[in-house]
Scaffold this motif. Structure first.
Motif, PDB file in Angstrom:
ATOM      1  N   PRO A  32       0.811  -1.227   0.000  1.00 52.27           N
ATOM      2  CA  PRO A  32       0.000   0.000   0.000  1.00 52.27           C
ATOM      3  C   PRO A  32       0.841   1.273   0.000  1.00 52.27           C
ATOM      4  O   PRO A  32       0.397   2.304  -0.505  1.00 52.27           O
ATOM      5  CB  PRO A  32      -0.819  -0.111   1.292  1.00 52.27           C
ATOM      6  N   ALA A  33       2.053   1.219   0.549  1.00 54.69           N
ATOM      7  CA  ALA A  33       2.907   2.410   0.591  1.00 54.69           C
ATOM      8  C   ALA A  33       3.312   2.846  -0.810  1.00 54.69           C
ATOM      9  O   ALA A  33       3.457   4.045  -1.079  1.00 54.69           O
ATOM     10  CB  ALA A  33       4.141   2.140   1.443  1.00 54.69           C
ATOM     11  N   ILE A  34       3.507   1.892  -1.713  1.00 54.89           N
ATOM     12  CA  ILE A  34       3.814   2.247  -3.103  1.00 54.89           C
ATOM     13  C   ILE A  34       2.555   2.746  -3.794  1.00 54.89           C
ATOM     14  O   ILE A  34       2.551   3.782  -4.464  1.00 54.89           O
ATOM     15  CB  ILE A  34       4.412   1.048  -3.863  1.00 54.89           C
ATOM     16  N   ALA A  35       1.469   2.027  -3.640  1.00 60.52           N
ATOM     17  CA  ALA A  35       0.215   2.414  -4.297  1.00 60.52           C
ATOM     18  C   ALA A  35      -0.229   3.810  -3.875  1.00 60.52           C
ATOM     19  O   ALA A  35      -0.771   4.571  -4.685  1.00 60.52           O
ATOM     20  CB  ALA A  35      -0.866   1.390  -3.971  1.00 60.52           C
ATOM     21  N   ALA A  36       0.023   4.177  -2.623  1.00 57.79           N
ATOM     22  CA  ALA A  36      -0.399   5.490  -2.129  1.00 57.79           C
ATOM     23  C   ALA A  36       0.346   6.625  -2.806  1.00 57.79           C
ATOM     24  O   ALA A  36      -0.176   7.729  -2.936  1.00 57.79           O
ATOM     25  CB  ALA A  36      -0.176   5.561  -0.615  1.00 57.79           C
ATOM     26  N   GLY A  37       1.571   6.363  -3.268  1.00 57.77           N
ATOM     27  CA  GLY A  37       2.374   7.429  -3.834  1.00 57.77           C
ATOM     28  C   GLY A  37       2.400   7.483  -5.344  1.00 57.77           C
ATOM     29  O   GLY A  37       2.965   8.416  -5.912  1.00 57.77           O
ATOM     30  N   GLU A  40      -1.329   6.635 -10.800  1.00 56.46           N
ATOM     31  CA  GLU A  40      -2.021   5.826 -11.802  1.00 56.46           C
ATOM     32  C   GLU A  40      -1.994   4.334 -11.480  1.00 56.46           C
ATOM     33  O   GLU A  40      -2.424   3.524 -12.301  1.00 56.46           O
ATOM     34  CB  GLU A  40      -1.386   6.074 -13.169  1.00 56.46           C
ATOM     35  N   LEU A  41      -1.543   3.969 -10.311  1.00 58.97           N
ATOM     36  CA  LEU A  41      -1.403   2.556  -9.965  1.00 58.97           C
ATOM     37  C   LEU A  41      -2.687   2.029  -9.338  1.00 58.97           C
ATOM     38  O   LEU A  41      -3.139   2.547  -8.313  1.00 58.97           O
ATOM     39  CB  LEU A  41      -0.242   2.383  -8.985  1.00 58.97           C
ATOM     40  N   PRO A  42      -3.303   0.997  -9.934  1.00 60.90           N
ATOM     41  CA  PRO A  42      -4.511   0.429  -9.308  1.00 60.90           C
ATOM     42  C   PRO A  42      -4.160  -0.340  -8.042  1.00 60.90           C
ATOM     43  O   PRO A  42      -3.040  -0.826  -7.877  1.00 60.90           O
ATOM     44  CB  PRO A  42      -5.047  -0.516 -10.385  1.00 60.90           C
ATOM     45  N   PHE A  43      -5.123  -0.420  -7.153  1.00 65.46           N
ATOM     46  CA  PHE A  43      -4.926  -1.164  -5.909  1.00 65.46           C
ATOM     47  C   PHE A  43      -6.275  -1.737  -5.481  1.00 65.46           C
ATOM     48  O   PHE A  43      -7.249  -1.006  -5.415  1.00 65.46           O
ATOM     49  CB  PHE A  43      -4.364  -0.246  -4.814  1.00 65.46           C
ATOM     50  N   PRO A  44      -6.358  -3.037  -5.233  1.00 71.74           N
ATOM     51  CA  PRO A  44      -5.304  -4.046  -5.312  1.00 71.74           C
ATOM     52  C   PRO A  44      -4.782  -4.223  -6.730  1.00 71.74           C
ATOM     53  O   PRO A  44      -5.470  -3.897  -7.696  1.00 71.74           O
ATOM     54  CB  PRO A  44      -5.988  -5.318  -4.827  1.00 71.74           C
ATOM     55  N   TYR A  45      -3.573  -4.780  -6.837  1.00 75.33           N
ATOM     56  CA  TYR A  45      -2.880  -4.944  -8.108  1.00 75.33           C
ATOM     57  C   TYR A  45      -2.793  -6.425  -8.434  1.00 75.33           C
ATOM     58  O   TYR A  45      -2.362  -7.230  -7.602  1.00 75.33           O
ATOM     59  CB  TYR A  45      -1.481  -4.337  -7.996  1.00 75.33           C
ATOM     60  N   THR A  46      -3.201  -6.795  -9.657  1.00 81.48           N
ATOM     61  CA  THR A  46      -3.298  -8.207 -10.015  1.00 81.48           C
ATOM     62  C   THR A  46      -2.246  -8.586 -11.063  1.00 81.48           C
ATOM     63  O   THR A  46      -1.611  -7.720 -11.683  1.00 81.48           O
ATOM     64  CB  THR A  46      -4.686  -8.528 -10.582  1.00 81.48           C
ATOM     65  N   LEU A  47      -2.116  -9.879 -11.296  1.00 86.48           N
ATOM     66  CA  LEU A  47      -1.214 -10.364 -12.333  1.00 86.48           C
ATOM     67  C   LEU A  47      -1.654  -9.858 -13.702  1.00 86.48           C
ATOM     68  O   LEU A  47      -0.818  -9.500 -14.542  1.00 86.48           O
ATOM     69  CB  LEU A  47      -1.157 -11.894 -12.312  1.00 86.48           C
ATOM     70  N   ALA A  48      -2.944  -9.810 -13.930  1.00 82.63           N
ATOM     71  CA  ALA A  48      -3.456  -9.285 -15.203  1.00 82.63           C
ATOM     72  C   ALA A  48      -3.068  -7.817 -15.384  1.00 82.63           C
ATOM     73  O   ALA A  48      -2.723  -7.386 -16.491  1.00 82.63           O
ATOM     74  CB  ALA A  48      -4.975  -9.442 -15.261  1.00 82.63           C
ATOM     75  N   ASP A  49      -3.095  -7.038 -14.288  1.00 85.56           N
ATOM     76  CA  ASP A  49      -2.663  -5.635 -14.348  1.00 85.56           C
ATOM     77  C   ASP A  49      -1.203  -5.547 -14.765  1.00 85.56           C
ATOM     78  O   ASP A  49      -0.828  -4.728 -15.602  1.00 85.56           O
ATOM     79  CB  ASP A  49      -2.835  -4.955 -12.989  1.00 85.56           C
ATOM     80  N   ALA A  50      -0.380  -6.398 -14.164  1.00 86.63           N
ATOM     81  CA  ALA A  50       1.057  -6.369 -14.450  1.00 86.63           C
ATOM     82  C   ALA A  50       1.337  -6.742 -15.898  1.00 86.63           C
ATOM     83  O   ALA A  50       2.149  -6.091 -16.574  1.00 86.63           O
ATOM     84  CB  ALA A  50       1.801  -7.305 -13.499  1.00 86.63           C
ATOM     85  N   ILE A 130      13.887  17.805 -18.344  1.00 87.11           N
ATOM     86  CA  ILE A 130      13.304  16.674 -17.631  1.00 87.11           C
ATOM     87  C   ILE A 130      12.689  17.206 -16.344  1.00 87.11           C
ATOM     88  O   ILE A 130      13.317  18.000 -15.633  1.00 87.11           O
ATOM     89  CB  ILE A 130      14.352  15.587 -17.334  1.00 87.11           C
ATOM     90  N   TYR A 131      11.469  16.775 -16.068  1.00 85.98           N
ATOM     91  CA  TYR A 131      10.796  17.223 -14.853  1.00 85.98           C
ATOM     92  C   TYR A 131      10.226  16.012 -14.113  1.00 85.98           C
ATOM     93  O   TYR A 131      10.171  14.893 -14.637  1.00 85.98           O
ATOM     94  CB  TYR A 131       9.696  18.235 -15.173  1.00 85.98           C
ATOM     95  N   ALA A 132       9.826  16.249 -12.881  1.00 85.34           N
ATOM     96  CA  ALA A 132       9.247  15.179 -12.061  1.00 85.34           C
ATOM     97  C   ALA A 132       8.256  15.793 -11.096  1.00 85.34           C
ATOM     98  O   ALA A 132       8.344  16.986 -10.762  1.00 85.34           O
ATOM     99  CB  ALA A 132      10.341  14.432 -11.301  1.00 85.34           C
ATOM    100  N   ARG A 133       7.315  14.968 -10.657  1.00 85.99           N
ATOM    101  CA  ARG A 133       6.294  15.410  -9.699  1.00 85.99           C
ATOM    102  C   ARG A 133       6.154  14.373  -8.596  1.00 85.99           C
ATOM    103  O   ARG A 133       6.389  13.190  -8.826  1.00 85.99           O
ATOM    104  CB  ARG A 133       4.943  15.582 -10.399  1.00 85.99           C
ATOM    105  N   HIS A 134       5.749  14.811  -7.415  1.00 87.20           N
ATOM    106  CA  HIS A 134       5.411  13.862  -6.357  1.00 87.20           C
ATOM    107  C   HIS A 134       4.342  14.467  -5.458  1.00 87.20           C
ATOM    108  O   HIS A 134       4.180  15.692  -5.381  1.00 87.20           O
ATOM    109  CB  HIS A 134       6.643  13.448  -5.542  1.00 87.20           C
ATOM    110  N   LEU A 135       3.578  13.597  -4.804  1.00 84.77           N
ATOM    111  CA  LEU A 135       2.612  14.060  -3.817  1.00 84.77           C
ATOM    112  C   LEU A 135       3.360  14.759  -2.684  1.00 84.77           C
ATOM    113  O   LEU A 135       4.457  14.336  -2.289  1.00 84.77           O
ATOM    114  CB  LEU A 135       1.811  12.884  -3.272  1.00 84.77           C
TER     115      LEU A 135
END
Length: 198
Positions: A32-37, A40-50, A130-135
């Protein structure tokens, strides 16, 4: 331009994802710590998603619109995360992104991978910016970005909706002239480069 199959750093291999990586991707991003940050990442994350994601990465690479690399440890070959450049060809810029699995944090892998993608973007792809964003709450990402030379450019207030809450987004960037100056200064500081004398 031919994109290399892998980028090599002191401790990491950055290589293309394959379908064989899908179960390991699921294990890493089910945290969940990765998904929270990652917006565009779905959660829960499935093999089909990957599997769908890895297929999309190949399409992005073939079109020259996105280069996403599996971040793996050189010694063991263990998948630790991902790092990417999403390219806007019209404006010659790219968005840098990355995530590192829980068991691999605190080792400096995010900074090492992100630094390799900066070099690839500017020297390999000839990008202008090059740019980057974060919460806003993700201060660890802020340290990575400033550590590789990006400048904090501003805050987009209430810009992102994640899990029912609006979040501020912090924006960082670097242009090629600034990168060249910092890159040259870093080499000079480390004593790297041609020696003078007669």
């Amino acid at each position: 331009m031919q994109v290399p199959d892998r980028l090599v750093t002191e401790r990491l291999h950055l290589r293309h994802f394959t379908a064989a990586d899908a179960p390991f991707v699921v294990d890493l991003v089910s945290d969940p710590a990765i998904a929270a940050g990652v917006l565009e990442l779905p959660f829960p994350y499935t093999l089909a998603d990957a599997l769908e994601w890895i297929c999309q990465l190949e399409q992005g690479r073939e079109s020259g619109r996105e280069y996403t690399f599996a971040v793996s440890e050189r010694e063991r070959g263990t998948l630790a995360g991902a790092a990417s450049l999403r390219i806007n060809c019209e404006h010659s810029h790219a968005e840098l992104g990355y995530w590192i699995g829980r068991d691999f944090r605190g080792k400096g892998y995010a900074r090492e991978a992100a630094s390799a993608l900066l070099e690839f973007g500017f020297f390999g792809l000839g990008l202008h910016r090059i740019y980057a964003r974060h919460l806003a709450w993700n201060t660890a990402s802020a340290r990575v970005l400033t550590g590789i030379g990006l400048t904090h450019e501003g805050t987009m207030r209430g810009h992102a909706l994640k899990w029912g809450s609006f979040h501020d987004i912090e924006v960082y960037g670097i242009c090629i002239d600034e990168y060249y100056r910092k890159h040259a200064a870093g080499k000079k500081k480390r004593g790297v480069g041609p020696k003078g004398g007669s």
